[in-house]
Scaffold this motif. Structure first.
Motif, PDB file in Angstrom:
ATOM      1  N   ASP A  35       0.812  -1.213   0.000  1.00 26.99           N
ATOM      2  CA  ASP A  35       0.000   0.000   0.000  1.00 26.99           C
ATOM      3  C   ASP A  35       0.848   1.268   0.000  1.00 26.99           C
ATOM      4  OD1 ASP A  35       0.978  -0.241   2.539  1.00 26.99           O
ATOM      5  OD2 ASP A  35      -0.981  -0.248   3.543  1.00 26.99           O
ATOM      6  N   PHE A  36       2.159   1.110  -0.212  1.00 28.19           N
ATOM      7  CA  PHE A  36       3.065   2.240  -0.412  1.00 28.19           C
ATOM      8  C   PHE A  36       3.071   3.236   0.746  1.00 28.19           C
ATOM      9  CE2 PHE A  36       1.399   1.011  -4.689  1.00 28.19           C
ATOM     10  CZ  PHE A  36       2.528   0.313  -5.098  1.00 28.19           C
ATOM     11  N   ASP A  37       2.971   2.726   1.974  1.00 29.98           N
ATOM     12  CA  ASP A  37       3.001   3.620   3.128  1.00 29.98           C
ATOM     13  C   ASP A  37       4.349   3.576   3.844  1.00 29.98           C
ATOM     14  OD1 ASP A  37       2.949   1.122   4.287  1.00 29.98           O
ATOM     15  OD2 ASP A  37       1.225   1.517   5.592  1.00 29.98           O
ATOM     16  N   GLY A  38       5.347   2.949   3.235  1.00 32.95           N
ATOM     17  CA  GLY A  38       6.675   2.887   3.828  1.00 32.95           C
ATOM     18  C   GLY A  38       6.856   1.749   4.807  1.00 32.95           C
ATOM     19  N   LYS A  39       5.855   0.871   4.932  1.00 34.46           N
ATOM     20  CA  LYS A  39       5.932  -0.247   5.873  1.00 34.46           C
ATOM     21  C   LYS A  39       5.730  -1.556   5.125  1.00 34.46           C
ATOM     22  CE  LYS A  39       3.997   2.574   9.610  1.00 34.46           C
ATOM     23  NZ  LYS A  39       2.868   2.708  10.576  1.00 34.46           N
ATOM     24  N   ILE A  40       6.457  -2.584   5.561  1.00 35.78           N
ATOM     25  CA  ILE A  40       6.348  -3.888   4.920  1.00 35.78           C
ATOM     26  C   ILE A  40       5.012  -4.531   5.273  1.00 35.78           C
ATOM     27  CG2 ILE A  40       7.390  -6.176   4.710  1.00 35.78           C
ATOM     28  CD1 ILE A  40      10.005  -4.885   5.654  1.00 35.78           C
ATOM     29  N   ASP A  41       4.355  -5.116   4.270  1.00 44.35           N
ATOM     30  CA  ASP A  41       3.082  -5.803   4.478  1.00 44.35           C
ATOM     31  C   ASP A  41       3.202  -7.314   4.303  1.00 44.35           C
ATOM     32  OD1 ASP A  41       1.310  -3.391   4.741  1.00 44.35           O
ATOM     33  OD2 ASP A  41       2.094  -3.020   2.735  1.00 44.35           O
ATOM     34  N   LEU A  42       3.978  -7.741   3.322  1.00 47.13           N
ATOM     35  CA  LEU A  42       4.055  -9.159   2.997  1.00 47.13           C
ATOM     36  C   LEU A  42       5.505  -9.605   2.839  1.00 47.13           C
ATOM     37  CD1 LEU A  42       1.287  -9.332   0.221  1.00 47.13           C
ATOM     38  CD2 LEU A  42       1.020  -9.919   2.635  1.00 47.13           C
ATOM     39  N   VAL A  43       5.739 -10.881   3.120  1.00 43.90           N
ATOM     40  CA  VAL A  43       7.041 -11.515   2.896  1.00 43.90           C
ATOM     41  C   VAL A  43       6.848 -12.584   1.830  1.00 43.90           C
ATOM     42  CG1 VAL A  43       8.913 -12.859   3.907  1.00 43.90           C
ATOM     43  CG2 VAL A  43       7.759 -11.109   5.265  1.00 43.90           C
ATOM     44  N   GLY A  44       7.734 -12.614   0.833  1.00 46.18           N
ATOM     45  CA  GLY A  44       7.655 -13.595  -0.228  1.00 46.18           C
ATOM     46  C   GLY A  44       8.750 -14.631  -0.122  1.00 46.18           C
ATOM     47  N   TYR A  45       8.419 -15.866  -0.466  1.00 48.88           N
ATOM     48  CA  TYR A  45       9.392 -16.962  -0.426  1.00 48.88           C
ATOM     49  C   TYR A  45       9.572 -17.512  -1.833  1.00 48.88           C
ATOM     50  CZ  TYR A  45       8.742 -16.595   4.588  1.00 48.88           C
ATOM     51  OH  TYR A  45       8.692 -16.124   5.881  1.00 48.88           O
ATOM     52  N   PRO A  90      11.244 -20.687  -3.243  1.00 48.53           N
ATOM     53  CA  PRO A  90      11.915 -21.993  -3.241  1.00 48.53           C
ATOM     54  C   PRO A  90      12.442 -22.412  -4.606  1.00 48.53           C
ATOM     55  CG  PRO A  90       9.538 -22.264  -3.047  1.00 48.53           C
ATOM     56  CD  PRO A  90       9.819 -20.804  -2.860  1.00 48.53           C
ATOM     57  N   ASP A  91      11.872 -21.854  -5.681  1.00 55.27           N
ATOM     58  CA  ASP A  91      12.340 -22.195  -7.024  1.00 55.27           C
ATOM     59  C   ASP A  91      13.426 -21.250  -7.517  1.00 55.27           C
ATOM     60  OD1 ASP A  91      10.853 -19.921  -7.395  1.00 55.27           O
ATOM     61  OD2 ASP A  91       9.422 -20.803  -8.801  1.00 55.27           O
ATOM     62  N   GLY A  92      13.774 -20.240  -6.693  1.00 54.22           N
ATOM     63  CA  GLY A  92      14.838 -19.323  -7.063  1.00 54.22           C
ATOM     64  C   GLY A  92      14.432 -18.226  -8.017  1.00 54.22           C
ATOM     65  N   LYS A  93      13.157 -18.226  -8.451  1.00 56.45           N
ATOM     66  CA  LYS A  93      12.705 -17.206  -9.394  1.00 56.45           C
ATOM     67  C   LYS A  93      12.368 -15.906  -8.675  1.00 56.45           C
ATOM     68  CE  LYS A  93      10.827 -20.579 -12.663  1.00 56.45           C
ATOM     69  NZ  LYS A  93       9.601 -21.046 -13.383  1.00 56.45           N
ATOM     70  N   LEU A  94      12.328 -14.817  -9.457  1.00 57.06           N
ATOM     71  CA  LEU A  94      12.042 -13.510  -8.865  1.00 57.06           C
ATOM     72  C   LEU A  94      10.613 -13.399  -8.361  1.00 57.06           C
ATOM     73  CD1 LEU A  94      13.970 -10.898 -10.984  1.00 57.06           C
ATOM     74  CD2 LEU A  94      13.818 -10.951  -8.518  1.00 57.06           C
ATOM     75  N   THR A  95       9.690 -14.056  -9.014  1.00 63.11           N
ATOM     76  CA  THR A  95       8.305 -14.043  -8.539  1.00 63.11           C
ATOM     77  C   THR A  95       8.168 -15.022  -7.383  1.00 63.11           C
ATOM     78  OG1 THR A  95       7.483 -13.540 -10.756  1.00 63.11           O
ATOM     79  CG2 THR A  95       5.901 -14.416  -9.166  1.00 63.11           C
ATOM     80  N   PRO A  96       7.708 -14.576  -6.212  1.00 66.65           N
ATOM     81  CA  PRO A  96       7.596 -15.485  -5.071  1.00 66.65           C
ATOM     82  C   PRO A  96       6.559 -16.572  -5.298  1.00 66.65           C
ATOM     83  CG  PRO A  96       6.522 -13.391  -4.577  1.00 66.65           C
ATOM     84  CD  PRO A  96       7.232 -13.210  -5.881  1.00 66.65           C
ATOM     85  N   SER A  97       6.845 -17.751  -4.773  1.00 67.45           N
ATOM     86  CA  SER A  97       5.891 -18.855  -4.866  1.00 67.45           C
ATOM     87  C   SER A  97       4.841 -18.763  -3.777  1.00 67.45           C
ATOM     88  CB  SER A  97       6.623 -20.196  -4.742  1.00 67.45           C
ATOM     89  OG  SER A  97       7.559 -20.353  -5.773  1.00 67.45           O
ATOM     90  N   ARG A  98       5.180 -18.078  -2.674  1.00 65.98           N
ATOM     91  CA  ARG A  98       4.264 -17.973  -1.541  1.00 65.98           C
ATOM     92  C   ARG A  98       4.438 -16.613  -0.876  1.00 65.98           C
ATOM     93  NH1 ARG A  98       6.633 -21.046   1.594  1.00 65.98           N
ATOM     94  NH2 ARG A  98       6.893 -20.119   3.641  1.00 65.98           N
ATOM     95  N   LEU A  99       3.337 -16.011  -0.479  1.00 63.05           N
ATOM     96  CA  LEU A  99       3.355 -14.741   0.241  1.00 63.05           C
ATOM     97  C   LEU A  99       2.676 -14.923   1.586  1.00 63.05           C
ATOM     98  CD1 LEU A  99       2.410 -12.325  -2.667  1.00 63.05           C
ATOM     99  CD2 LEU A  99       4.540 -12.242  -1.389  1.00 63.05           C
ATOM    100  N   GLU A 100       3.287 -14.350   2.621  1.00 64.95           N
ATOM    101  CA  GLU A 100       2.702 -14.401   3.958  1.00 64.95           C
ATOM    102  C   GLU A 100       2.704 -13.010   4.573  1.00 64.95           C
ATOM    103  OE1 GLU A 100       4.774 -17.224   6.337  1.00 64.95           O
ATOM    104  OE2 GLU A 100       4.141 -18.963   5.146  1.00 64.95           O
ATOM    105  N   LYS A 101       1.839 -12.811   5.527  1.00 64.57           N
ATOM    106  CA  LYS A 101       1.774 -11.524   6.213  1.00 64.57           C
ATOM    107  C   LYS A 101       3.073 -11.275   6.974  1.00 64.57           C
ATOM    108  CE  LYS A 101      -1.120  -8.822   9.364  1.00 64.57           C
ATOM    109  NZ  LYS A 101      -2.347  -8.827  10.180  1.00 64.57           N
ATOM    110  N   TYR A 102       3.592 -10.071   6.852  1.00 63.65           N
ATOM    111  CA  TYR A 102       4.815  -9.686   7.553  1.00 63.65           C
ATOM    112  C   TYR A 102       4.505  -9.392   9.021  1.00 63.65           C
ATOM    113  CZ  TYR A 102       8.868  -6.900   8.954  1.00 63.65           C
ATOM    114  OH  TYR A 102       9.967  -6.406   9.608  1.00 63.65           O
ATOM    115  N   ILE A 103       5.287  -9.971   9.918  1.00 67.96           N
ATOM    116  CA  ILE A 103       5.116  -9.748  11.356  1.00 67.96           C
ATOM    117  C   ILE A 103       6.304  -8.960  11.862  1.00 67.96           C
ATOM    118  CG2 ILE A 103       4.836 -10.845  13.594  1.00 67.96           C
ATOM    119  CD1 ILE A 103       3.728 -13.291  12.140  1.00 67.96           C
ATOM    120  N   PRO A 104       6.104  -7.686  12.272  1.00 73.06           N
ATOM    121  CA  PRO A 104       7.224  -6.873  12.766  1.00 73.06           C
ATOM    122  C   PRO A 104       7.923  -7.554  13.931  1.00 73.06           C
ATOM    123  CG  PRO A 104       5.272  -5.512  12.404  1.00 73.06           C
ATOM    124  CD  PRO A 104       4.837  -6.948  12.252  1.00 73.06           C
TER     125      PRO A 104
END
Length: 391
Positions: free
Chosen positions: A361-371, A373-387
């Motif tokens: 949402d471009f507010d300067g804070k992280i929202d999601l973490v991407g993983y 496993p296949d090494g590609k730039l597009t994440p295979s899985r996204l999870e909520k970021y926990i500060p």
């Protein structure tokens, strides 16, 4: 002439998400880059794209006869909702396709989805002709400016300079109007069948729901309904039984009767929030250009920067630290505001991406973490970021 004006102002954006370091989210990109998007986001296997039909100009819908049966009602009450509110639902047209929009007043504003207008600063609006079932004329077409966007919530606000006639705004409801089991109504333009009415009920209200489509990652409170929607309905109103807007239809999942609308709670928050810069679409002939390759400012890494939208500014940065214990990273600013919003790291420097951080949402804070496993730039899985969590 409106069709000539529209053709002159419509352009195409080159913007797909990518990644960068957690510490750089919300900060300027290395050595004053500006924005980027060289990485394509793959279509989510769970979702259909509701970006609209393939259409080359808004004027395709002027002078074309619309369906003889533009709605199917279930009774007097439903017919009255359609009669009263369908003139407030517009076709939103770009060179890429069409969607729907809701005229909500507030300075001649139209609410729609971000993915319907993505990359455009001006769009065409087609208002419903006064006579039911008649074809729109050029008098029914207006040009609107995209004045505010929120890609994270998939919302956009348009402002039309003039209305073709006295069009009444749709009243905004409240979050308390969202009740599981309640009847709801939708008006839009599914697969080009203009001003179609459907009815259903609310299946569930899902707060802070996360989903992905070909445009990237999104998060909002959504209303799940079995009210039928299809491509072309995007951005149109989900209406309560008393005719108030309680959501904006946005996407559907594979399966039967799994339709979703952005909730009025998020719509209200979006309307109250200051607008973000509207990305400038690059010319069709734009090609990515390497602007810089050398040392970074701190003299501790190799830095490569690209301009991907032909604005003369770097928008994708690739950093390789001299210290081989530190990750290689890429840094992108996908909304062109000069700050990193997606980041990716190759932590063991094996030429494969490992983890990414997303400010959706471009507010300067992280929202999601991407993983990755296949090494590609597009994440295979996204999870909520926990500060506070060590990633």
């Amino acid at each position: 002439m409106k069709r000539a004006a529209l053709s002159a102002v419509i352009a195409v954006v080159l913007a797909d998400p990518a990644m960068a370091q957690e510490s750089l989210i919300g900060m300027a990109l290395p050595a004053s880059p500006d924005n980027a998007s060289m990485i394509s986001v793959e279509n989510s296997p769970e979702l259909y794209d509701l970006g609209g039909l393939s259409a080359k100009a808004v004027t395709k819908y002027a002078g074309t006869k619309l369906g003889d049966a533009p709605y199917s009602g279930r009774g007097r009450h439903e017919s009255e909702i359609y009669r009263a509110l369908s003139p407030s639902v517009v076709i939103v047209a770009t060179d890429d396709g069409i969607g729907s929009g809701s005229f909500i007043g507030s300075g001649d504003s139209v609410l729609t989805n971000w993915h319907v207008v993505k990359g455009f600063q001006k769009v065409g609006l087609v208002f419903k002709p006064p006579a039911e079932g008649s074809k729109p004329s050029e008098a029914d077409i207006e040009i609107a400016d995209v004045i505010k966007i929120d890609p994270g919530r998939d919302l956009a606000l348009l402002r039309v300079a003039a209305l073709p006639r006295d069009v009444k705004p749709i009243m905004l409801g409240a979050e308390s109007d969202i009740q599981v089991g309640a009847d709801v109504h939708a008006i839009g333009h599914p697969t080009g069948e203009a001003w179609t009415y459907t009815k259903g009920f609310i299946s569930q209200y899902r707060k802070d729901y996360e989903w992905r489509d070909e445009e990237g990652s999104h998060k909002a409170s959504v209303i799940q309904t079995q009210t039928p929607i299809n491509p072309g309905n995007s951005g149109g109103p989900l209406l309560s039984d008393d005719g108030k807007l309680i959501g904006g239809n946005a996407f559907k999942a594979k399966g039967e009767a799994l339709n979703f609308a952005i909730s009025i709670a998020d719509v209200q928050a979006f309307l109250a929030k200051a607008g973000q810069p509207i990305p400038i679409k690059p010319p069709a002939t734009c090609k990515s250009v390497k602007l810089y390759e050398g040392r970074d400012r701190q003299e501790i890494a190799t830095l490569v920067q690209y301009d991907t939208n032909c604005d003369g500014k770097p928008d994708y940065s690739f950093v390789t630290p001299d210290d081989r214990t530190k990750p290689i990273s890429a840094h992108l600013d996908t909304n062109f505001d000069g700050k990193t919003d997606i980041s990716v790291e190759d932590r063991n420097r094996d030429q494969k991406w490992d983890i990414s951080f997303h400010d959706v949402d471009f507010d300067g804070k992280i929202d999601l973490v991407g993983y990755h496993p296949d090494g590609k730039l597009t994440p295979s899985r996204l999870e909520k970021y926990i500060p506070g969590t060590r990633y």
